[in-house]
Write a protein that holds these residues in place. Sequence first.
Motif, PDB file in Angstrom:
ATOM      1  N   ALA A 158      30.396  41.961  41.286  1.00  0.00           N
ATOM      2  CA  ALA A 158      29.024  42.374  41.589  1.00  0.00           C
ATOM      3  C   ALA A 158      29.005  43.637  42.445  1.00  0.00           C
ATOM      4  O   ALA A 158      28.167  44.530  42.244  1.00  0.00           O
ATOM      5  CB  ALA A 158      28.292  41.234  42.300  1.00  0.00           C
ATOM      6  N   GLN A 159      29.933  43.748  43.383  1.00  0.00           N
ATOM      7  CA  GLN A 159      29.992  44.943  44.231  1.00  0.00           C
ATOM      8  C   GLN A 159      30.412  46.166  43.423  1.00  0.00           C
ATOM      9  O   GLN A 159      29.879  47.270  43.622  1.00  0.00           O
ATOM     10  CB  GLN A 159      30.948  44.689  45.396  1.00  0.00           C
ATOM     11  N   ALA A 160      31.360  45.981  42.522  1.00  0.00           N
ATOM     12  CA  ALA A 160      31.770  47.090  41.660  1.00  0.00           C
ATOM     13  C   ALA A 160      30.602  47.556  40.798  1.00  0.00           C
ATOM     14  O   ALA A 160      30.385  48.768  40.627  1.00  0.00           O
ATOM     15  CB  ALA A 160      32.952  46.669  40.791  1.00  0.00           C
ATOM     16  N   ARG A 161      29.851  46.632  40.254  1.00  0.00           N
ATOM     17  CA  ARG A 161      28.687  46.992  39.445  1.00  0.00           C
ATOM     18  C   ARG A 161      27.636  47.735  40.265  1.00  0.00           C
ATOM     19  O   ARG A 161      26.926  48.602  39.739  1.00  0.00           O
ATOM     20  CB  ARG A 161      28.081  45.741  38.821  1.00  0.00           C
ATOM     21  N   ALA A 162      27.536  47.413  41.547  1.00  0.00           N
ATOM     22  CA  ALA A 162      26.559  48.078  42.420  1.00  0.00           C
ATOM     23  C   ALA A 162      26.990  49.485  42.805  1.00  0.00           C
ATOM     24  O   ALA A 162      26.171  50.270  43.289  1.00  0.00           O
ATOM     25  CB  ALA A 162      26.327  47.242  43.668  1.00  0.00           C
ATOM     26  N   GLY A 163      28.278  49.793  42.613  1.00  0.00           N
ATOM     27  CA  GLY A 163      28.743  51.145  42.909  1.00  0.00           C
ATOM     28  C   GLY A 163      29.841  51.248  43.945  1.00  0.00           C
ATOM     29  O   GLY A 163      30.194  52.358  44.364  1.00  0.00           O
ATOM     30  N   ALA A 164      30.418  50.121  44.361  1.00  0.00           N
ATOM     31  CA  ALA A 164      31.504  50.172  45.344  1.00  0.00           C
ATOM     32  C   ALA A 164      32.687  50.960  44.797  1.00  0.00           C
ATOM     33  O   ALA A 164      33.055  50.827  43.631  1.00  0.00           O
ATOM     34  CB  ALA A 164      31.944  48.757  45.708  1.00  0.00           C
ATOM     35  N   ASP A 165      33.275  51.768  45.651  1.00  0.00           N
ATOM     36  CA  ASP A 165      34.464  52.539  45.278  1.00  0.00           C
ATOM     37  C   ASP A 165      35.744  51.777  45.571  1.00  0.00           C
ATOM     38  O   ASP A 165      36.733  51.905  44.857  1.00  0.00           O
ATOM     39  CB  ASP A 165      34.492  53.859  46.055  1.00  0.00           C
ATOM     40  N   VAL A 166      35.719  51.011  46.658  1.00  0.00           N
ATOM     41  CA  VAL A 166      36.891  50.272  47.107  1.00  0.00           C
ATOM     42  C   VAL A 166      36.450  48.857  47.474  1.00  0.00           C
ATOM     43  O   VAL A 166      35.530  48.680  48.278  1.00  0.00           O
ATOM     44  CB  VAL A 166      37.552  50.938  48.337  1.00  0.00           C
ATOM     45  N   ILE A 167      37.098  47.870  46.880  1.00  0.00           N
ATOM     46  CA  ILE A 167      36.837  46.474  47.207  1.00  0.00           C
ATOM     47  C   ILE A 167      37.818  46.062  48.296  1.00  0.00           C
ATOM     48  O   ILE A 167      39.030  46.278  48.169  1.00  0.00           O
ATOM     49  CB  ILE A 167      37.027  45.572  45.965  1.00  0.00           C
ATOM     50  N   ALA A 168      37.298  45.450  49.366  1.00  0.00           N
ATOM     51  CA  ALA A 168      38.144  45.134  50.516  1.00  0.00           C
ATOM     52  C   ALA A 168      38.112  43.642  50.825  1.00  0.00           C
ATOM     53  O   ALA A 168      37.290  43.181  51.618  1.00  0.00           O
ATOM     54  CB  ALA A 168      37.699  45.939  51.737  1.00  0.00           C
ATOM     55  N   PRO A 169      38.978  42.864  50.190  1.00  0.00           N
ATOM     56  CA  PRO A 169      39.008  41.421  50.469  1.00  0.00           C
ATOM     57  C   PRO A 169      39.556  41.137  51.863  1.00  0.00           C
ATOM     58  O   PRO A 169      40.696  41.486  52.182  1.00  0.00           O
ATOM     59  CB  PRO A 169      39.925  40.862  49.373  1.00  0.00           C
ATOM     60  N   SER A 170      38.733  40.497  52.694  1.00  0.00           N
ATOM     61  CA  SER A 170      39.108  40.225  54.085  1.00  0.00           C
ATOM     62  C   SER A 170      39.284  38.744  54.354  1.00  0.00           C
ATOM     63  O   SER A 170      39.414  38.330  55.503  1.00  0.00           O
ATOM     64  CB  SER A 170      38.038  40.791  55.029  1.00  0.00           C
ATOM     65  N   ASP A 171      39.310  37.931  53.304  1.00  0.00           N
ATOM     66  CA  ASP A 171      39.251  36.482  53.408  1.00  0.00           C
ATOM     67  C   ASP A 171      40.571  35.816  53.746  1.00  0.00           C
ATOM     68  O   ASP A 171      40.625  34.718  54.269  1.00  0.00           O
ATOM     69  CB  ASP A 171      38.778  35.921  52.067  1.00  0.00           C
ATOM     70  N   MET A 172      41.683  36.443  53.367  1.00  0.00           N
ATOM     71  CA  MET A 172      43.041  35.929  53.571  1.00  0.00           C
ATOM     72  C   MET A 172      43.371  34.695  52.734  1.00  0.00           C
ATOM     73  O   MET A 172      44.252  33.902  53.080  1.00  0.00           O
ATOM     74  CB  MET A 172      43.317  35.656  55.048  1.00  0.00           C
ATOM     75  N   MET A 173      42.693  34.521  51.598  1.00  0.00           N
ATOM     76  CA  MET A 173      43.097  33.473  50.661  1.00  0.00           C
ATOM     77  C   MET A 173      44.338  33.931  49.894  1.00  0.00           C
ATOM     78  O   MET A 173      44.472  35.111  49.563  1.00  0.00           O
ATOM     79  CB  MET A 173      41.977  33.164  49.665  1.00  0.00           C
TER      80      MET A 173
END
Length: 330
Positions: A158-173
């Motif tokens: 969803a973030q990529a579709r909105a226009g995010a350039d970089v996805i930053a997973p901070s969850d540590m899963m």
Amino acid sequence: MSIIPTHRPRRNRKSQVIRDLVQETNLSVHDFIYPLFVIDGQNKEIEVKSMPGIHRYSPDRLIDEIGRCVELGIKSFAPFPGLEDAVKDRLARESANPNGLYLRTVADIKRQFPEVVLMTDVAMDPYSSDGHDGVVDAESGEILNDATLEVLGQMALAQARAGADVIAPSDMMDGRVAWIREVLDKNGFSSVSIMSYTAKYASAFYGPFRDALDSAPKKGDKKTYQMNPANRREALRELVLDEQEGADMVMVKPALSYLDIIREVRNNTTLPVTAYNVSGEYAMVKAAAQQGWVDGEKTMMEVLLSIKRAGADAILTYFAKEAAEVLRRG
């Protein structure tokens, strides 16, 4: 008879010109990623009490703030959403709502500032009624790793579709970088980067951030997924996994008390290394400066320089705007 030094390192310190010439580490406005807080509404700019000088902005005011930052040369931003409890649930469904506050704001920023880089946070806690980064088992209270991956994948898409350039997973899963990479690639977003929070520690320095977003866990803590502050080798294990899973950049969080980890990661990867100069680190400097115990501006610049010297290529920092102004003055 006195001993006269043969070697005189002070010769390389004798003037400002020489000191500048041999300086080993340099800070630039291009090193900074500016974290920002967005809240619902219009014409809102509310200071975070535990972070003097940092505000939560409604989308319209956030656009204005980004415009001011762009004029200073800051081009990378990491927005975080502050949501009302009414839109939160245990599966963080709001995180994939294209009409929700966060995704609407991301899309609007990219429309108005197509040249900036948006690094969007992937974790459940801002959207979760439990306040955790993952799905909580209703009976045991366990954070369910694999069930969380499903949620994170949809959030990232969803973030990529909105226009995010970089996805930053901070969850540590475990396994989330590979999962997100596969979801993005299968849906035509192979050019969207992943900046993994590779070594994110269960730190006491996050308090002001949680104040800003009201995202503290309702029960328990985050120690079953965030790293033990006592561990260094574990960061290298996480680094190897993130590289194997397809991360484009890796991060250490926090920064100031983890300079040794930044250096360890820098020495063991060819990927760009980022570091998060977190809210508590910012708040300490501001509080000491307000009391007159330290020179706030000089301390800020020394902190940022130390993070860069430790090996960070880029720094997420609440000081970004203030530091950019100092660098502009020269």
